[in-house]
Write a protein that holds these residues in place. Sequence first.
Motif, PDB file in Angstrom:
ATOM      1  N   ASP A  71      -2.784  -0.416  -3.794  1.00  0.00           N
ATOM      2  CA  ASP A  71      -2.309   0.917  -3.428  1.00  0.00           C
ATOM      3  C   ASP A  71      -3.291   2.012  -3.796  1.00  0.00           C
ATOM      4  O   ASP A  71      -3.009   3.187  -3.594  1.00  0.00           O
ATOM      5  CB  ASP A  71      -0.940   1.206  -4.054  1.00  0.00           C
ATOM      6  N   LEU A  72      -4.468   1.627  -4.344  1.00  0.00           N
ATOM      7  CA  LEU A  72      -5.489   2.631  -4.632  1.00  0.00           C
ATOM      8  C   LEU A  72      -6.277   2.995  -3.378  1.00  0.00           C
ATOM      9  O   LEU A  72      -6.862   4.081  -3.305  1.00  0.00           O
ATOM     10  CB  LEU A  72      -6.458   2.114  -5.711  1.00  0.00           C
ATOM     11  N   LEU A  73      -6.282   2.115  -2.390  1.00  0.00           N
ATOM     12  CA  LEU A  73      -7.068   2.358  -1.190  1.00  0.00           C
ATOM     13  C   LEU A  73      -6.599   3.617  -0.471  1.00  0.00           C
ATOM     14  O   LEU A  73      -5.398   3.889  -0.389  1.00  0.00           O
ATOM     15  CB  LEU A  73      -6.979   1.168  -0.243  1.00  0.00           C
ATOM     16  N   ASP A  74      -7.539   4.395   0.017  1.00  0.00           N
ATOM     17  CA  ASP A  74      -7.255   5.611   0.774  1.00  0.00           C
ATOM     18  C   ASP A  74      -6.215   5.320   1.848  1.00  0.00           C
ATOM     19  O   ASP A  74      -6.390   4.439   2.688  1.00  0.00           O
ATOM     20  CB  ASP A  74      -8.562   6.110   1.416  1.00  0.00           C
ATOM     21  N   GLN A  75      -5.112   6.069   1.805  1.00  0.00           N
ATOM     22  CA  GLN A  75      -4.005   5.800   2.719  1.00  0.00           C
ATOM     23  C   GLN A  75      -4.335   6.158   4.164  1.00  0.00           C
ATOM     24  O   GLN A  75      -3.594   5.775   5.080  1.00  0.00           O
ATOM     25  CB  GLN A  75      -2.777   6.592   2.264  1.00  0.00           C
ATOM     26  N   ASP A  76      -5.408   6.877   4.385  1.00  0.00           N
ATOM     27  CA  ASP A  76      -5.724   7.335   5.733  1.00  0.00           C
ATOM     28  C   ASP A  76      -6.541   6.325   6.535  1.00  0.00           C
ATOM     29  O   ASP A  76      -6.875   6.588   7.686  1.00  0.00           O
ATOM     30  CB  ASP A  76      -6.496   8.662   5.669  1.00  0.00           C
ATOM     31  N   ILE A  77      -6.903   5.194   5.945  1.00  0.00           N
ATOM     32  CA  ILE A  77      -7.697   4.219   6.693  1.00  0.00           C
ATOM     33  C   ILE A  77      -6.927   2.914   6.792  1.00  0.00           C
ATOM     34  O   ILE A  77      -6.160   2.546   5.911  1.00  0.00           O
ATOM     35  CB  ILE A  77      -9.087   3.979   6.046  1.00  0.00           C
ATOM     36  N   ASP A  78      -7.157   2.195   7.892  1.00  0.00           N
ATOM     37  CA  ASP A  78      -6.473   0.925   8.143  1.00  0.00           C
ATOM     38  C   ASP A  78      -7.180  -0.174   7.356  1.00  0.00           C
ATOM     39  O   ASP A  78      -8.393  -0.323   7.452  1.00  0.00           O
ATOM     40  CB  ASP A  78      -6.501   0.613   9.638  1.00  0.00           C
ATOM     41  N   ASP A  79      -6.448  -0.915   6.583  1.00  0.00           N
ATOM     42  CA  ASP A  79      -7.060  -1.866   5.660  1.00  0.00           C
ATOM     43  C   ASP A  79      -6.427  -3.239   5.710  1.00  0.00           C
ATOM     44  O   ASP A  79      -6.658  -4.063   4.842  1.00  0.00           O
ATOM     45  CB  ASP A  79      -6.889  -1.337   4.232  1.00  0.00           C
ATOM     46  N   SER A  80      -5.610  -3.511   6.706  1.00  0.00           N
ATOM     47  CA  SER A  80      -4.774  -4.707   6.691  1.00  0.00           C
ATOM     48  C   SER A  80      -5.574  -5.999   6.594  1.00  0.00           C
ATOM     49  O   SER A  80      -5.064  -7.000   6.099  1.00  0.00           O
ATOM     50  CB  SER A  80      -3.888  -4.740   7.940  1.00  0.00           C
ATOM     51  N   ASP A  81      -6.816  -6.007   7.037  1.00  0.00           N
ATOM     52  CA  ASP A  81      -7.610  -7.238   7.015  1.00  0.00           C
ATOM     53  C   ASP A  81      -8.535  -7.321   5.799  1.00  0.00           C
ATOM     54  O   ASP A  81      -9.315  -8.254   5.680  1.00  0.00           O
ATOM     55  CB  ASP A  81      -8.460  -7.341   8.291  1.00  0.00           C
ATOM     56  N   ILE A 125       0.861  -1.187   0.000  1.00  0.00           N
ATOM     57  CA  ILE A 125       0.000   0.000   0.000  1.00  0.00           C
ATOM     58  C   ILE A 125       0.892   1.230   0.000  1.00  0.00           C
ATOM     59  O   ILE A 125       1.849   1.308   0.770  1.00  0.00           O
ATOM     60  CB  ILE A 125      -0.921   0.023   1.229  1.00  0.00           C
ATOM     61  N   LYS A 126       0.568   2.166  -0.877  1.00  0.00           N
ATOM     62  CA  LYS A 126       1.358   3.390  -0.932  1.00  0.00           C
ATOM     63  C   LYS A 126       0.935   4.311   0.207  1.00  0.00           C
ATOM     64  O   LYS A 126      -0.204   4.741   0.292  1.00  0.00           O
ATOM     65  CB  LYS A 126       1.180   4.080  -2.279  1.00  0.00           C
ATOM     66  N   HIS A 127       1.861   4.588   1.095  1.00  0.00           N
ATOM     67  CA  HIS A 127       1.603   5.404   2.278  1.00  0.00           C
ATOM     68  C   HIS A 127       1.843   6.889   2.003  1.00  0.00           C
ATOM     69  O   HIS A 127       1.169   7.749   2.570  1.00  0.00           O
ATOM     70  CB  HIS A 127       2.514   4.932   3.415  1.00  0.00           C
ATOM     71  N   PHE A 128       2.801   7.178   1.146  1.00  0.00           N
ATOM     72  CA  PHE A 128       3.132   8.569   0.821  1.00  0.00           C
ATOM     73  C   PHE A 128       3.738   8.612  -0.572  1.00  0.00           C
ATOM     74  O   PHE A 128       4.401   7.671  -1.006  1.00  0.00           O
ATOM     75  CB  PHE A 128       4.126   9.144   1.835  1.00  0.00           C
ATOM     76  N   GLU A 129       3.503   9.738  -1.252  1.00  0.00           N
ATOM     77  CA  GLU A 129       4.068   9.918  -2.585  1.00  0.00           C
ATOM     78  C   GLU A 129       4.429  11.379  -2.789  1.00  0.00           C
ATOM     79  O   GLU A 129       3.688  12.280  -2.419  1.00  0.00           O
ATOM     80  CB  GLU A 129       3.053   9.487  -3.651  1.00  0.00           C
ATOM     81  N   GLY A 130       5.585  11.627  -3.329  1.00  0.00           N
ATOM     82  CA  GLY A 130       5.976  12.982  -3.666  1.00  0.00           C
ATOM     83  C   GLY A 130       6.892  12.963  -4.890  1.00  0.00           C
ATOM     84  O   GLY A 130       7.731  12.066  -5.028  1.00  0.00           O
ATOM     85  N   PRO A 131       6.707  13.891  -5.832  1.00  0.00           N
ATOM     86  CA  PRO A 131       5.744  14.992  -5.783  1.00  0.00           C
ATOM     87  C   PRO A 131       4.311  14.541  -6.106  1.00  0.00           C
ATOM     88  O   PRO A 131       4.114  13.593  -6.846  1.00  0.00           O
ATOM     89  CB  PRO A 131       6.264  15.941  -6.863  1.00  0.00           C
TER      90      PRO A 131
END
Length: 822
Positions: free
Chosen positions: A734-744, A275-281
């Motif tokens: 990695d499309l899932l919103d990075q702000d929510i916990d999705d591990s399960d 899962i992509k946690h952060f991306e820049g730029p």
Amino acid sequence: MSVFYFPCLILLTLFSSYCYAAITTSSPLSIRQTLSSPNESFELGFFSPNSSQNHHYVGIWFKRVTPRVYVWVANREKSVTSLTANLTISSNGSLILLDEKQDIVWSSGREVLTFNECRAELLNSGNLVLIDNVTGKYLWESFEHPGDTMLPLSSLMYSTLNNTRRVLTSWKTNTDPSPGEFVAELTPQVPPQGLVWKGSSPYWRSGPWVDTRFSGIPEMDKTYVNPLTMVQDVVNGTGILTFCALRNFDVSYIKLTSDGSLDIHRSNGGTTGWIKHFEGPLSSCDLYGTCGPYGLCMRSISAPTCKCLRGFVPKSDDEWNNGNWTRGCVRRTELSSCQGNSASTTQGKDTTDGFYRVANIKPPDSYELTSFGDAEQCHKGCLRNCSCLAFAYINKIGCLVWNQELLDTVQFSEEGEFLSIRLARSELARGKRIKIIAVSAISLCVFFILVLAAFGCWRYRVKQNGEARVAMDISEDSWKNGLKSQDVSGSNFFEMHTIQAATDNFSVSNKLGQGGFGTVYKGKLKDGKEIAIKRLSNSSGEGTEEFMNELKLISKLQHRNLVRLLGYCIEGEEKLLIYEFMVNKSLDTFLFDLKKKLEIDWPKRFNIIQGIARGLLYLHRDSFLRVVHRDLKASNILLDEKMNPKISDFGLARMFQGTQNQDNTGRVFGTLGYMSPEYAWTGTYSEKSDIYSFGVLMLEIISGKEISSFSHGKEEKNLVAYAWESWSETGGVDLLDQDIDDSDSIEAVMRCVQIGLLCVQHQAMDRPNIKQVVSMLTSTMDLPKPKQPIFVSDTSDEDSVSLKSIDHKDMCSDDENKQESP
């Protein structure tokens, strides 16, 4: 004999549990052999990144997570082509890679002279180390020679005394590990910042480090748990940026991609993927110097654009107007000569320079830290210094000043710092004069308009006094008679005085939202029942036909996932629709809000997706009317107190009769981004038009990104294109919103991404119907592979027409400022 060997076998078994393989002079690592870390998290071996059997590299990868990610490569400059190559240790204590001729392809070098035997081990951290067998000292380690990836406990660093630095260097392409054109480093400025180079030119920078974050990355706000730590020793000229593991995740890493993106990925291991946690730029504003010297890139708006800083004008008007901003802006009024602390006066007027303060700023590049103690001293110190062009006093840093042109300045919608820009006194006064003149002119215009309007109203009322009442009665009677001739059973007629009492005469405090159709108010009836009132404005694009259409349709449709119409009210020119009140308003108020989105975790989002699908199934198949909604979007999905979704706004809906399955309209209504290609281009609509909109809506719910404002990467891919890329590469995890916990819920997320892509296929015949969609969502059946959506392959191709080319005059979009639309 058996009595003797059995204890030995027990001891050997126990001993082997504390031992693991290592590379030695007598035990090299060959192709098809691997070396694992003790905890089995990492693996070292030979690999071929492009599946070619002719080019082999020695690398380290995550052992327990798929798809495989390579975190370090030894022989990046040169591959080996022979199956007899091996990794071993030389007699002088270096780790070396030998080809079939026993020539050295790659070597770790001899950083420490040793005459003892050595071994190479792969630690649990993923660090490959060369160890002196006698002293136990590390002679060499891969963490000190990173490739394109940082693992937890690894670091970037610089040392001005030794003139050394530790950097990340991208792969040349996704399948070629040779050094690419992008390099990420920690700069020796005080405070330091992260900087990505593209060749010899700066590509992207993080802004100066502030306590626990980079000031130029607004995503690192006060709520962000930063996995990076910084230590800077100004005296000795060193700085170290260390990556610490992300909390609540088994593994994580930072990678500099071949296209210059610096990404943080995370996973809980196994087949759950990454899962992509952060991306820049993230935005074109993040690219270095987008707007040139003294230009300000507005990242605070949906489409990043440039403007000149206050007191500056474009260096070239023609280039600026054509969108070429790289040459930037120049000062409109030159600064006064430096007068120190004394005020410069001309004919009694103060001509000393002053400062204009701008908020939410990514500090420009080329800053310098001063010794000024507080904000006031920072201000005075910059004013006294003739070469000081701007200053910023930042808590946890101190006073930064700029003595060079302001370059790479960005404004965010929130977060960021205050920047004070030095301007000539006349420029500061100019702003005040313009503001006074503008306010005065507006006040005079408003005054004359009110006078003329009052006079016109008086004349009109005198002339129309008798006729107006008759016309109103006829209009109201015709409306009511028209309604009686239509079947609107199940809906109650509300008197206007009842609605006025319920809304406190349409009080502003009861206003829920507003759009092109008019305004929505909250009301409370005498019995305490809460209602929502949709009040159509006279100028609304939703006129008599749409009003009647919605009233007729929704009065006959009853389903738990459709909003319920309680009644209507018509009086004079007033047209009102009364609905059940939805406590949580519309889906977009949660989905696209940085804080409220945290309230809808993946289970709630999945429940919302299923509820919308059930509502569509009722409209398309289960109701006695077959209805195509034609305007399905996040703002038209209302949420009750339990966050159950209800489809609303049936003003554009159409009914099908008998075996009819599609129709054509002369005018295209709807919302850009949600409209299917066949409807946008030809006006042809069907159930499959709603399926396309539902697919877009699914991708929005999964990602938390809005179709109208999302843009990814240098190619500025839209949400559909990015979803296709994500599904093609990682199955969509990695499309899932990075702000929510999705591990399960990774498998459910991946499944929903694939269903969403099936729904947005270009050809209507390729899309599933809503019955199939519901079945896909509620079962574990194998899913067909979606075809690549349109607008993904090449957005610059003239044959790929964008929805933006549609004449906006033929559109009816009421998204703007809309919070709730029954």
